[in-house]
Design a protein around this motif. Structure first.
Motif, mmCIF file in Angstrom:
data_model
loop_
_atom_site.group_PDB
_atom_site.id
_atom_site.type_symbol
_atom_site.label_atom_id
_atom_site.label_comp_id
_atom_site.label_asym_id
_atom_site.label_seq_id
_atom_site.Cartn_x
_atom_site.Cartn_y
_atom_site.Cartn_z
ATOM 1 N N GLY A 183 -2.458 -0.128 6.819
ATOM 2 C CA GLY A 183 -1.048 -0.484 6.793
ATOM 3 C C GLY A 183 -0.123 0.701 6.658
ATOM 4 O O GLY A 183 -0.509 1.765 6.172
ATOM 5 N N LEU A 184 1.118 0.484 7.098
ATOM 6 C CA LEU A 184 2.193 1.468 6.970
ATOM 7 C C LEU A 184 3.149 1.020 5.878
ATOM 8 O O LEU A 184 3.575 -0.143 5.859
ATOM 9 C CB LEU A 184 3.015 1.544 8.262
ATOM 10 C CG LEU A 184 2.389 2.075 9.516
ATOM 11 C CD1 LEU A 184 3.377 1.942 10.670
ATOM 12 C CD2 LEU A 184 1.984 3.516 9.330
ATOM 13 N N LEU A 185 3.526 1.927 5.001
ATOM 14 C CA LEU A 185 4.586 1.662 4.049
ATOM 15 C C LEU A 185 5.872 2.191 4.679
ATOM 16 O O LEU A 185 6.089 3.401 4.752
ATOM 17 C CB LEU A 185 4.306 2.321 2.695
ATOM 18 C CG LEU A 185 5.289 1.971 1.590
ATOM 19 C CD1 LEU A 185 5.395 0.459 1.383
ATOM 20 C CD2 LEU A 185 4.868 2.648 0.291
ATOM 21 N N PRO A 228 5.628 -1.164 -1.725
ATOM 22 C CA PRO A 228 4.207 -1.029 -2.062
ATOM 23 C C PRO A 228 3.559 -2.369 -2.426
ATOM 24 O O PRO A 228 2.448 -2.653 -1.985
ATOM 25 C CB PRO A 228 4.211 -0.076 -3.258
ATOM 26 C CG PRO A 228 5.439 0.748 -3.074
ATOM 27 C CD PRO A 228 6.459 -0.208 -2.495
ATOM 28 N N ALA A 229 4.249 -3.190 -3.195
ATOM 29 C CA ALA A 229 3.673 -4.471 -3.613
ATOM 30 C C ALA A 229 3.380 -5.366 -2.407
ATOM 31 O O ALA A 229 2.305 -5.965 -2.318
ATOM 32 C CB ALA A 229 4.611 -5.176 -4.593
ATOM 33 N N ALA A 230 4.338 -5.444 -1.480
ATOM 34 C CA ALA A 230 4.141 -6.299 -0.302
ATOM 35 C C ALA A 230 3.011 -5.781 0.572
ATOM 36 O O ALA A 230 2.219 -6.562 1.113
ATOM 37 C CB ALA A 230 5.446 -6.376 0.500
ATOM 38 N N GLN A 256 5.652 7.142 -6.065
ATOM 39 C CA GLN A 256 5.442 6.847 -7.487
ATOM 40 C C GLN A 256 5.090 5.380 -7.697
ATOM 41 O O GLN A 256 4.152 5.051 -8.430
ATOM 42 C CB GLN A 256 6.698 7.200 -8.296
ATOM 43 C CG GLN A 256 6.936 8.678 -8.432
ATOM 44 C CD GLN A 256 8.287 8.995 -9.059
ATOM 45 O OE1 GLN A 256 9.270 8.294 -8.850
ATOM 46 N NE2 GLN A 256 8.327 10.083 -9.820
ATOM 47 N N ALA A 257 5.835 4.500 -7.038
ATOM 48 C CA ALA A 257 5.590 3.058 -7.196
ATOM 49 C C ALA A 257 4.200 2.682 -6.696
ATOM 50 O O ALA A 257 3.496 1.879 -7.325
ATOM 51 C CB ALA A 257 6.662 2.263 -6.450
ATOM 52 N N LEU A 258 3.787 3.260 -5.564
ATOM 53 C CA LEU A 258 2.450 2.955 -5.044
ATOM 54 C C LEU A 258 1.377 3.472 -5.997
ATOM 55 O O LEU A 258 0.403 2.767 -6.282
ATOM 56 C CB LEU A 258 2.256 3.544 -3.646
ATOM 57 C CG LEU A 258 0.893 3.266 -3.011
ATOM 58 C CD1 LEU A 258 0.640 1.763 -2.859
ATOM 59 C CD2 LEU A 258 0.777 3.970 -1.667
ATOM 60 N N GLY A 259 1.536 4.676 -6.505
ATOM 61 C CA GLY A 259 0.565 5.217 -7.460
ATOM 62 C C GLY A 259 0.421 4.348 -8.687
ATOM 63 O O GLY A 259 -0.698 4.045 -9.133
ATOM 64 N N HIS A 260 1.554 3.917 -9.254
ATOM 65 C CA HIS A 260 1.521 3.031 -10.425
ATOM 66 C C HIS A 260 0.871 1.701 -10.091
ATOM 67 O O HIS A 260 0.069 1.181 -10.871
ATOM 68 C CB HIS A 260 2.939 2.793 -10.952
ATOM 69 C CG HIS A 260 3.552 3.988 -11.583
ATOM 70 N ND1 HIS A 260 4.896 4.252 -11.515
ATOM 71 C CD2 HIS A 260 3.023 5.020 -12.284
ATOM 72 C CE1 HIS A 260 5.166 5.377 -12.153
ATOM 73 N NE2 HIS A 260 4.035 5.863 -12.618
ATOM 74 N N SER A 261 1.203 1.154 -8.928
ATOM 75 C CA SER A 261 0.671 -0.142 -8.524
ATOM 76 C C SER A 261 -0.840 -0.089 -8.287
ATOM 77 O O SER A 261 -1.572 -1.001 -8.685
ATOM 78 C CB SER A 261 1.394 -0.629 -7.270
ATOM 79 O OG SER A 261 1.016 -1.934 -6.961
ATOM 80 N N LEU A 262 -1.306 0.980 -7.635
ATOM 81 C CA LEU A 262 -2.754 1.129 -7.421
ATOM 82 C C LEU A 262 -3.489 1.129 -8.756
ATOM 83 O O LEU A 262 -4.490 0.418 -8.931
ATOM 84 C CB LEU A 262 -3.055 2.407 -6.646
ATOM 85 C CG LEU A 262 -2.642 2.429 -5.179
ATOM 86 C CD1 LEU A 262 -2.825 3.832 -4.596
ATOM 87 C CD2 LEU A 262 -3.408 1.408 -4.367
ATOM 88 N N ALA A 263 -2.990 1.929 -9.689
ATOM 89 C CA ALA A 263 -3.635 2.022 -11.001
ATOM 90 C C ALA A 263 -3.570 0.694 -11.750
ATOM 91 O O ALA A 263 -4.565 0.256 -12.332
ATOM 92 C CB ALA A 263 -2.980 3.127 -11.822
#
Length: 180
Positions: A131-133, A169-171, A23-30
């Motif tokens: 990259g790997l999360l 996700p941010a890093a 969820q965090a990655l999806g929000h961050s991408l958008a």
């Protein structure tokens, strides 16, 4: 960077941390104006990621072979769903539509996609960041193994360094953007 391909599970896994990271990655991408490119499913972490990006106003491109539309339960609410005849075409289309690659937790399909795209980079077929999360330490054993592969002389440090990793996700997005 505009399009980021994400490899991840068609299951959610046992830890709620995996769902939260997707969820965090999806929000961050958008939020950063990146388009998500992924396998096109509405189930598992794949669906969580796509829905999060869509809910945050992002664009999402899914790529799914015809024979898996029913099995993986294709997500028909995407910005674009690209249907292809087979898995080889799926991976090629995802790679062609991406400027960078991220792997979240997943199973054998995720691992296969990750190692193939890394190998393509190693062979000079692309120069896109990867990259790997490392959610909740999921990839820690793999990272240890990969470092051992370097120590044992089967992989150059430069090849190992091609695979970025981060716990958030941010890093990870910051590291990937810095590589471009």
């Amino acid at each position: 960077m505009s399009r980021i391909c994400v490899y991840l599970g068609s299951r959610e896994g046992n830890s709620p941390a995996f769902r939260h990271a997707a969820q965090a990655l999806g929000h961050s991408l958008a939020a950063h104006g990146h388009t998500l490119v992924y396998g096109g499913a509405r189930v598992g972490l794949m669906g969580v990621l796509a829905n999060a990006a869509l809910d945050a106003g992002g664009e999402v491109i899914g790529v799914m072979p015809d024979h898996l539309v029913e099995r993986e339960q294709a997500h028909f609410g995407l910005t674009e769903l690209i249907r292809v005849p087979n898995m080889h075409e799926r991976k090629a289309s995802m790679a062609a539509n991406a400027d960078a690659f991220i792997a979240l937790p997943g199973g054998i399909g995720t691992f296969e996609e990750l190692f193939e795209i890394w190998t393509w980079g190693y062979l000079g077929l692309h120069d896109k960041p990867l990259g790997l999360l490392n959610v909740d330490g999921f990839y820690a054993p793999l990272l240890t193994f990969l470092n051992s592969t370097v120590e044992q002389g089967f992989m150059a440090q430069a090849t190992r360094d091609m695979l970025l990793d981060a716990d958030t996700p941010a890093a990870l997005l910051d590291a990937i953007i810095a590589k471009r």
